[in-house]
Design a protein around this motif. Structure first.
Motif, PDB file in Angstrom:
ATOM      1  N   LYS A 185      -6.056   0.818   1.971  1.00 33.43           N
ATOM      2  CA  LYS A 185      -4.634   0.322   2.272  1.00 33.43           C
ATOM      3  C   LYS A 185      -4.555  -1.119   2.860  1.00 33.43           C
ATOM      4  O   LYS A 185      -3.855  -1.944   2.311  1.00 33.43           O
ATOM      5  CB  LYS A 185      -3.811   1.141   3.407  1.00 33.43           C
ATOM      6  CG  LYS A 185      -3.382   2.491   2.722  1.00 33.43           C
ATOM      7  CD  LYS A 185      -2.672   3.226   3.944  1.00 33.43           C
ATOM      8  CE  LYS A 185      -1.087   3.165   3.977  1.00 33.43           C
ATOM      9  NZ  LYS A 185      -0.547   4.047   4.695  1.00 33.43           N
ATOM     10  N   ARG A 186      -5.543  -1.467   3.682  1.00 30.36           N
ATOM     11  CA  ARG A 186      -5.734  -2.897   4.030  1.00 30.36           C
ATOM     12  C   ARG A 186      -5.994  -3.808   2.811  1.00 30.36           C
ATOM     13  O   ARG A 186      -5.486  -4.876   3.035  1.00 30.36           O
ATOM     14  CB  ARG A 186      -6.810  -3.014   5.270  1.00 30.36           C
ATOM     15  CG  ARG A 186      -6.289  -4.159   6.019  1.00 30.36           C
ATOM     16  CD  ARG A 186      -7.554  -4.422   7.408  1.00 30.36           C
ATOM     17  NE  ARG A 186      -7.209  -3.289   8.099  1.00 30.36           N
ATOM     18  CZ  ARG A 186      -8.235  -2.980   9.087  1.00 30.36           C
ATOM     19  NH1 ARG A 186      -9.384  -3.497   9.290  1.00 30.36           N
ATOM     20  NH2 ARG A 186      -7.976  -2.029   9.988  1.00 30.36           N
ATOM     21  N   ILE A 202      -2.877   5.442  -3.247  1.00 33.40           N
ATOM     22  CA  ILE A 202      -2.822   6.092  -1.776  1.00 33.40           C
ATOM     23  C   ILE A 202      -2.016   7.549  -1.920  1.00 33.40           C
ATOM     24  O   ILE A 202      -2.533   8.326  -0.989  1.00 33.40           O
ATOM     25  CB  ILE A 202      -1.906   5.043  -1.056  1.00 33.40           C
ATOM     26  CG1 ILE A 202      -2.907   3.618  -1.154  1.00 33.40           C
ATOM     27  CG2 ILE A 202      -1.645   5.411   0.582  1.00 33.40           C
ATOM     28  CD1 ILE A 202      -4.164   3.732  -0.472  1.00 33.40           C
ATOM     29  N   SER A 236       1.568   2.081  -3.462  1.00 34.26           N
ATOM     30  CA  SER A 236       0.601   2.135  -4.508  1.00 34.26           C
ATOM     31  C   SER A 236       0.168   3.813  -4.668  1.00 34.26           C
ATOM     32  O   SER A 236       0.076   4.458  -3.743  1.00 34.26           O
ATOM     33  CB  SER A 236      -0.669   1.478  -3.915  1.00 34.26           C
ATOM     34  OG  SER A 236      -0.287   0.105  -4.022  1.00 34.26           O
ATOM     35  N   PRO A 278       0.760  -1.130  -0.015  1.00 35.70           N
ATOM     36  CA  PRO A 278      -0.075  -0.072  -0.028  1.00 35.70           C
ATOM     37  C   PRO A 278       0.742   1.189   0.002  1.00 35.70           C
ATOM     38  O   PRO A 278       0.411   2.145  -0.517  1.00 35.70           O
ATOM     39  CB  PRO A 278      -0.835   0.016   1.328  1.00 35.70           C
ATOM     40  CG  PRO A 278      -0.204  -1.119   2.137  1.00 35.70           C
ATOM     41  CD  PRO A 278       0.563  -2.193   1.216  1.00 35.70           C
ATOM     42  N   ASP A 279       2.022   1.224   0.793  1.00 33.77           N
ATOM     43  CA  ASP A 279       2.823   2.516   0.804  1.00 33.77           C
ATOM     44  C   ASP A 279       3.338   2.889  -0.622  1.00 33.77           C
ATOM     45  O   ASP A 279       3.492   4.131  -0.533  1.00 33.77           O
ATOM     46  CB  ASP A 279       4.035   2.273   1.964  1.00 33.77           C
ATOM     47  CG  ASP A 279       3.436   2.407   3.301  1.00 33.77           C
ATOM     48  OD1 ASP A 279       2.130   2.651   3.521  1.00 33.77           O
ATOM     49  OD2 ASP A 279       4.116   1.668   4.020  1.00 33.77           O
TER      50      ASP A 279
END
Ligand code: HEC
Length: 155
Positions: free
Chosen positions: A145-146, A114, A111, A108-109
Motif C-alpha cells: 500500500k505504501r 489490495i 487499487s 491504495p484503498d
C-alpha cells in the motif's frame, strides 16, 4: 567550558540518543510487521522479489506459480513475471471485476490488488494467493500500500 557550552552539549547529546532510539524502533517495527519477508521494502523491485517471485518463510506460494506465461496461461490474464509485471499492474483494468483497476497510483484503498490480497467483500473470485493461504500479513500488505501511495513508481 562555561555553563552554556556544557548545557548545549548535554542537550545535543540527549537529542542524539532520542533520535537514535526512534530510528531503531521504526526499523524494528517494519521488519517485525513484514516477518516472513524481513527485507521487504516499499519499492517495486523489492515487492517483485520478496512477494511476487518468492515462496516465503510462512509457506505462502509465490504469485508467479500461477501468474506466469511459462508453460501455462497466466491466471486471471495477469502475468507477474519480472519483465512484464509492472505493465500488467499499473493502470490496468481487472479481468475479473468490471470497473476495477489493479493498481491506481496514489490510491491504495481503491487499487484492486489490495482488495484481492485482503479478501475484501467486494472482490470477484477468491482472496490471493489462491488456495486458502497462508495469506500476506498485514505488514506485507501495508508495504505494498505504501508503494502505491508513493505513486506506484517503477523503482
Ligand atoms: C494457486 C494459483 C494462484 C496464486 C499462487 C496466486 N494467484 Fe492471483 N489469481 C489466481 C486465479 C486463478 C485468478 C483469477 C480468479 C480470481 O480472481 O479469483 C487470480 C486473480 C488475481 C487477481 C485479479 C486479477 C484481475 O484482473 O481481476 C489479482 C490482483 C491477483 N490474482 C493477485 C495475486 C497476487 C499478488 C498473488 C501473490 C501474493 C497471487 N495472486 C497468487 C491464481 C493464483
Amino acid at each position: 567550558m562555561n555553563i552554556r557550552t556544557a548545557l548545549r552539549r548535554a542537550i545535543l547529546g540527549a537529542a542524539t540518543v532520542v533520535f537514535a532510539l526512534a530510528a531503531t524502533s521504526c526499523d524494528e517495527k517494519l521488519s517485525d510487521l513484514t516477518g516472513p519477508t524481513p527485507n521487504l521494502q516499499p519499492t517495486f523491485t523489492s515487492i517483485q522479489q520478496e512477494i511476487f517471485n518468492t515462496t516465503d518463510a510462512s509457506g505462502r506460494l509465490a504469485c508467479t506459480n500461477c501468474h506466469s506465461n511459462v508453460g501455462r496461461n497466466p491466471s486471471g490474464g495477469m502475468n507477474l513475471l519480472g519483465a512484464v509485471s509492472y505493465a500488467n499492474l499499473v493502470g490496468v483494468a481487472s479481468t475479473g471485476k468490471p470497473g476495477a483497476v489493479r493498481v491506481i497510483p496514489g490510491d491504495p484503498d481503491n487499487s484492486y490488488i489490495i482488495h484481492k490480497l485482503q479478501g475484501s467483500s467486494d472482490i470477484a473470485g477468491v482472496r490471493m494467493p489462491r488456495g486458502n493461504g497462508p495469506f500476506l500479513t498485514d505488514g506485507q500488505i501495508l508495504v505494498i500500500k505504501r508503494w502505491i501511495a508513493n505513486g506506484a513508481p517503477n523503482n
